[in-house]
Design a protein around this motif. Structure first.
Motif, PDB file in Angstrom:
ATOM      1  N   GLU A 153      18.965  13.866  -8.205  1.00 46.88           N
ATOM      2  CA  GLU A 153      18.547  15.050  -8.100  1.00 46.88           C
ATOM      3  C   GLU A 153      17.150  15.210  -7.465  1.00 46.88           C
ATOM      4  OE1 GLU A 153      19.349  17.505 -12.001  1.00 46.88           O
ATOM      5  OE2 GLU A 153      19.713  15.546 -12.264  1.00 46.88           O
ATOM      6  N   VAL A 154      16.149  13.948  -7.585  1.00 49.19           N
ATOM      7  CA  VAL A 154      15.072  14.037  -7.056  1.00 49.19           C
ATOM      8  C   VAL A 154      15.030  14.100  -5.369  1.00 49.19           C
ATOM      9  CG1 VAL A 154      12.889  12.403  -6.482  1.00 49.19           C
ATOM     10  CG2 VAL A 154      13.768  12.777  -8.849  1.00 49.19           C
ATOM     11  N   VAL A 155      16.040  13.258  -5.027  1.00 49.90           N
ATOM     12  CA  VAL A 155      16.126  13.049  -3.543  1.00 49.90           C
ATOM     13  C   VAL A 155      16.940  14.460  -3.103  1.00 49.90           C
ATOM     14  CG1 VAL A 155      17.926  11.793  -1.967  1.00 49.90           C
ATOM     15  CG2 VAL A 155      16.653  10.547  -3.845  1.00 49.90           C
ATOM     16  N   ALA A 156      17.582  15.046  -3.557  1.00 49.94           N
ATOM     17  CA  ALA A 156      18.301  16.399  -3.200  1.00 49.94           C
ATOM     18  C   ALA A 156      17.148  17.142  -3.037  1.00 49.94           C
ATOM     19  CB  ALA A 156      19.304  17.113  -4.123  1.00 49.94           C
ATOM     20  N   LEU A 157      15.836  16.957  -3.382  1.00 53.53           N
ATOM     21  CA  LEU A 157      14.795  17.902  -3.127  1.00 53.53           C
ATOM     22  C   LEU A 157      14.182  17.829  -1.855  1.00 53.53           C
ATOM     23  CD1 LEU A 157      13.043  17.994  -6.562  1.00 53.53           C
ATOM     24  CD2 LEU A 157      14.688  19.655  -5.767  1.00 53.53           C
ATOM     25  N   TYR A 158      14.745  16.563  -1.173  1.00 60.19           N
ATOM     26  CA  TYR A 158      14.121  16.193   0.344  1.00 60.19           C
ATOM     27  C   TYR A 158      15.140  16.881   1.384  1.00 60.19           C
ATOM     28  CZ  TYR A 158      10.621  13.078  -1.375  1.00 60.19           C
ATOM     29  OH  TYR A 158       9.615  12.501  -2.077  1.00 60.19           O
ATOM     30  N   THR A 159      14.566  17.225   2.482  1.00 64.26           N
ATOM     31  CA  THR A 159      15.645  17.165   3.786  1.00 64.26           C
ATOM     32  C   THR A 159      16.504  16.146   3.762  1.00 64.26           C
ATOM     33  OG1 THR A 159      13.962  16.759   5.295  1.00 64.26           O
ATOM     34  CG2 THR A 159      14.072  18.992   4.751  1.00 64.26           C
ATOM     35  N   ASP A 160      17.475  16.161   4.680  1.00 66.75           N
ATOM     36  CA  ASP A 160      18.227  14.835   5.062  1.00 66.75           C
ATOM     37  C   ASP A 160      17.483  13.817   5.564  1.00 66.75           C
ATOM     38  OD1 ASP A 160      20.548  16.018   4.290  1.00 66.75           O
ATOM     39  OD2 ASP A 160      21.435  16.607   5.980  1.00 66.75           O
ATOM     40  N   ARG A 167      17.584  10.349   3.037  1.00 64.73           N
ATOM     41  CA  ARG A 167      18.161  10.753   1.482  1.00 64.73           C
ATOM     42  C   ARG A 167      18.726   9.050   0.999  1.00 64.73           C
ATOM     43  NH1 ARG A 167      20.850  16.625   0.881  1.00 64.73           N
ATOM     44  NH2 ARG A 167      18.750  17.768   0.769  1.00 64.73           N
ATOM     45  N   GLU A 168      19.405   8.646   1.729  1.00 62.22           N
ATOM     46  CA  GLU A 168      19.877   7.068   1.361  1.00 62.22           C
ATOM     47  C   GLU A 168      18.898   6.216   1.131  1.00 62.22           C
ATOM     48  OE1 GLU A 168      22.663   3.807   3.330  1.00 62.22           O
ATOM     49  OE2 GLU A 168      23.139   6.083   3.728  1.00 62.22           O
ATOM     50  N   ALA A 169      17.804   6.033   1.906  1.00 56.57           N
ATOM     51  CA  ALA A 169      16.755   5.185   1.783  1.00 56.57           C
ATOM     52  C   ALA A 169      16.164   5.400   0.559  1.00 56.57           C
ATOM     53  CB  ALA A 169      16.034   5.090   2.928  1.00 56.57           C
ATOM     54  N   LEU A 170      15.602   7.029   0.267  1.00 55.83           N
ATOM     55  CA  LEU A 170      14.913   7.335  -0.965  1.00 55.83           C
ATOM     56  C   LEU A 170      15.796   6.927  -2.093  1.00 55.83           C
ATOM     57  CD1 LEU A 170      13.788  10.634   0.654  1.00 55.83           C
ATOM     58  CD2 LEU A 170      12.321   9.018  -0.174  1.00 55.83           C
ATOM     59  N   LEU A 171      16.935   7.210  -2.246  1.00 54.71           N
ATOM     60  CA  LEU A 171      17.801   7.016  -3.513  1.00 54.71           C
ATOM     61  C   LEU A 171      17.798   5.390  -3.768  1.00 54.71           C
ATOM     62  CD1 LEU A 171      19.529   8.296  -5.699  1.00 54.71           C
ATOM     63  CD2 LEU A 171      21.323   8.041  -4.124  1.00 54.71           C
ATOM     64  N   ALA A 172      17.948   4.717  -2.638  1.00 53.88           N
ATOM     65  CA  ALA A 172      17.985   3.317  -2.839  1.00 53.88           C
ATOM     66  C   ALA A 172      16.505   2.703  -3.472  1.00 53.88           C
ATOM     67  CB  ALA A 172      18.197   2.150  -1.714  1.00 53.88           C
ATOM     68  N   SER A 173      15.584   3.289  -2.836  1.00 54.45           N
ATOM     69  CA  SER A 173      14.279   2.898  -3.433  1.00 54.45           C
ATOM     70  C   SER A 173      13.831   3.442  -4.683  1.00 54.45           C
ATOM     71  CB  SER A 173      13.320   3.885  -2.503  1.00 54.45           C
ATOM     72  OG  SER A 173      11.762   3.456  -2.885  1.00 54.45           O
ATOM     73  N   PHE A 174      14.380   4.525  -5.207  1.00 53.96           N
ATOM     74  CA  PHE A 174      14.184   4.864  -6.691  1.00 53.96           C
ATOM     75  C   PHE A 174      14.972   4.124  -7.475  1.00 53.96           C
ATOM     76  CE2 PHE A 174      12.726   9.186  -4.945  1.00 53.96           C
ATOM     77  CZ  PHE A 174      11.757   9.212  -5.740  1.00 53.96           C
ATOM     78  N   PHE A 175      16.243   3.650  -7.076  1.00 53.64           N
ATOM     79  CA  PHE A 175      16.998   2.873  -7.937  1.00 53.64           C
ATOM     80  C   PHE A 175      16.482   1.489  -8.174  1.00 53.64           C
ATOM     81  CE2 PHE A 175      20.547   6.011  -7.979  1.00 53.64           C
ATOM     82  CZ  PHE A 175      20.891   6.083  -9.188  1.00 53.64           C
ATOM     83  N   SER A 176      15.569   0.927  -7.023  1.00 51.46           N
ATOM     84  CA  SER A 176      15.341  -0.264  -6.924  1.00 51.46           C
ATOM     85  C   SER A 176      13.985  -0.548  -7.869  1.00 51.46           C
ATOM     86  CB  SER A 176      14.883  -0.900  -5.575  1.00 51.46           C
ATOM     87  OG  SER A 176      13.913  -0.099  -5.301  1.00 51.46           O
ATOM     88  N   ARG A 177      13.514   0.375  -8.354  1.00 51.76           N
ATOM     89  CA  ARG A 177      12.371   0.463  -9.380  1.00 51.76           C
ATOM     90  C   ARG A 177      12.724  -0.117 -10.599  1.00 51.76           C
ATOM     91  NH1 ARG A 177       8.696   5.656  -8.526  1.00 51.76           N
ATOM     92  NH2 ARG A 177       9.882   6.292 -10.329  1.00 51.76           N
ATOM     93  N   PRO A 178      11.830  -0.782 -11.334  1.00 54.67           N
ATOM     94  CA  PRO A 178      12.182  -1.360 -12.709  1.00 54.67           C
ATOM     95  C   PRO A 178      12.234   0.087 -13.664  1.00 54.67           C
ATOM     96  CG  PRO A 178      10.478  -2.670 -11.711  1.00 54.67           C
ATOM     97  CD  PRO A 178      10.688  -1.574 -10.733  1.00 54.67           C
ATOM     98  N   PRO A 179      13.040  -0.059 -14.680  1.00 59.16           N
ATOM     99  CA  PRO A 179      13.051   1.184 -15.521  1.00 59.16           C
ATOM    100  C   PRO A 179      11.664   1.357 -16.206  1.00 59.16           C
ATOM    101  CG  PRO A 179      14.859  -0.384 -15.856  1.00 59.16           C
ATOM    102  CD  PRO A 179      14.039  -1.156 -15.012  1.00 59.16           C
ATOM    103  N   ARG A 180      11.405   2.422 -16.381  1.00 57.10           N
ATOM    104  CA  ARG A 180       9.874   2.590 -16.851  1.00 57.10           C
ATOM    105  C   ARG A 180       9.817   4.111 -17.659  1.00 57.10           C
ATOM    106  NH1 ARG A 180       6.080   3.921 -11.850  1.00 57.10           N
ATOM    107  NH2 ARG A 180       6.723   5.993 -11.536  1.00 57.10           N
ATOM    108  N   VAL A 181       8.892   4.161 -18.414  1.00 55.06           N
ATOM    109  CA  VAL A 181       8.776   5.526 -18.817  1.00 55.06           C
ATOM    110  C   VAL A 181       7.673   6.064 -18.305  1.00 55.06           C
ATOM    111  CG1 VAL A 181       7.849   6.835 -20.873  1.00 55.06           C
ATOM    112  CG2 VAL A 181       9.540   4.931 -21.460  1.00 55.06           C
ATOM    113  N   SER A 182       7.524   7.182 -17.423  1.00 58.12           N
ATOM    114  CA  SER A 182       6.478   7.845 -16.971  1.00 58.12           C
ATOM    115  C   SER A 182       6.246   9.204 -16.957  1.00 58.12           C
ATOM    116  CB  SER A 182       6.737   7.648 -15.423  1.00 58.12           C
ATOM    117  OG  SER A 182       7.740   8.325 -14.864  1.00 58.12           O
TER     118      SER A 182
END
Length: 140
Positions: free
Chosen positions: A31-38, A55-70
């Motif tokens: 849903e975060v990535v869907a807020l960006y243009t393609d 969007r594809e690179a953005l999604l991969a970047s978010f999923f590559s982060r270690p889990p955290r509370v923010s």
């Protein structure tokens, strides 16, 4: 453009900034990535010279982060409407993060203070980030 049209764009873009923070804190990456243009571009405040594009690179970047509370606190949002199809904004962020723990509240490290300079485009999906450039205001 009328004053009402300008205010509507300002509100839509302000809401987009706030919605982004909520989705980010909930780790709702698709849903975060869907807020960006393609072809949207993002730089994290901690890596302002490392753009992530598409969007594809953005999604991969978010999923590559270690889990955290923010928790992102966003303020001082100023949207500038350029025309009926584009706008820009400046906002400040205060970011608290902590490791995920099984029992109890996470312990937060020192907060980060930063800013975003955004560019928006009106798409068939509504207003989306075409650029989201972050930078830290203080060294951690």
């Amino acid at each position: 453009m009328t004053s009402d049209e300008r205010r509507a764009i300002e509100w839509d873009c302000t809401r987009l900034i706030n919605h982004y923070a909520v989705l980010n804190d909930q780790a709702r990456w698709e849903e975060v990535v869907a807020l960006y243009t393609d072809d949207g571009l993002m730089t994290r405040p901690t890596a302002p010279d490392a753009p992530i594009i598409g969007r594809e690179a953005l999604l991969a970047s978010f999923f590559s982060r270690p889990p955290r509370v923010s928790r992102h606190i966003v303020g001082n949002i100023v949207v500038t409407v350029e025309d009926a199809m584009s706008a820009s904004a400046f906002s400040m962020i205060l970011l608290f993060t902590g490791a995920i723990v099984e029992d109890g509240l996470p312990v937060a490290g020192a907060p980060l203070v930063g800013e975003y300079r955004d560019r928006f485009a009106l798409t068939p999906e509504g207003w989306r980030f075409s650029e989201r450039r972050g930078a830290l205001s203080f060294r951690p």
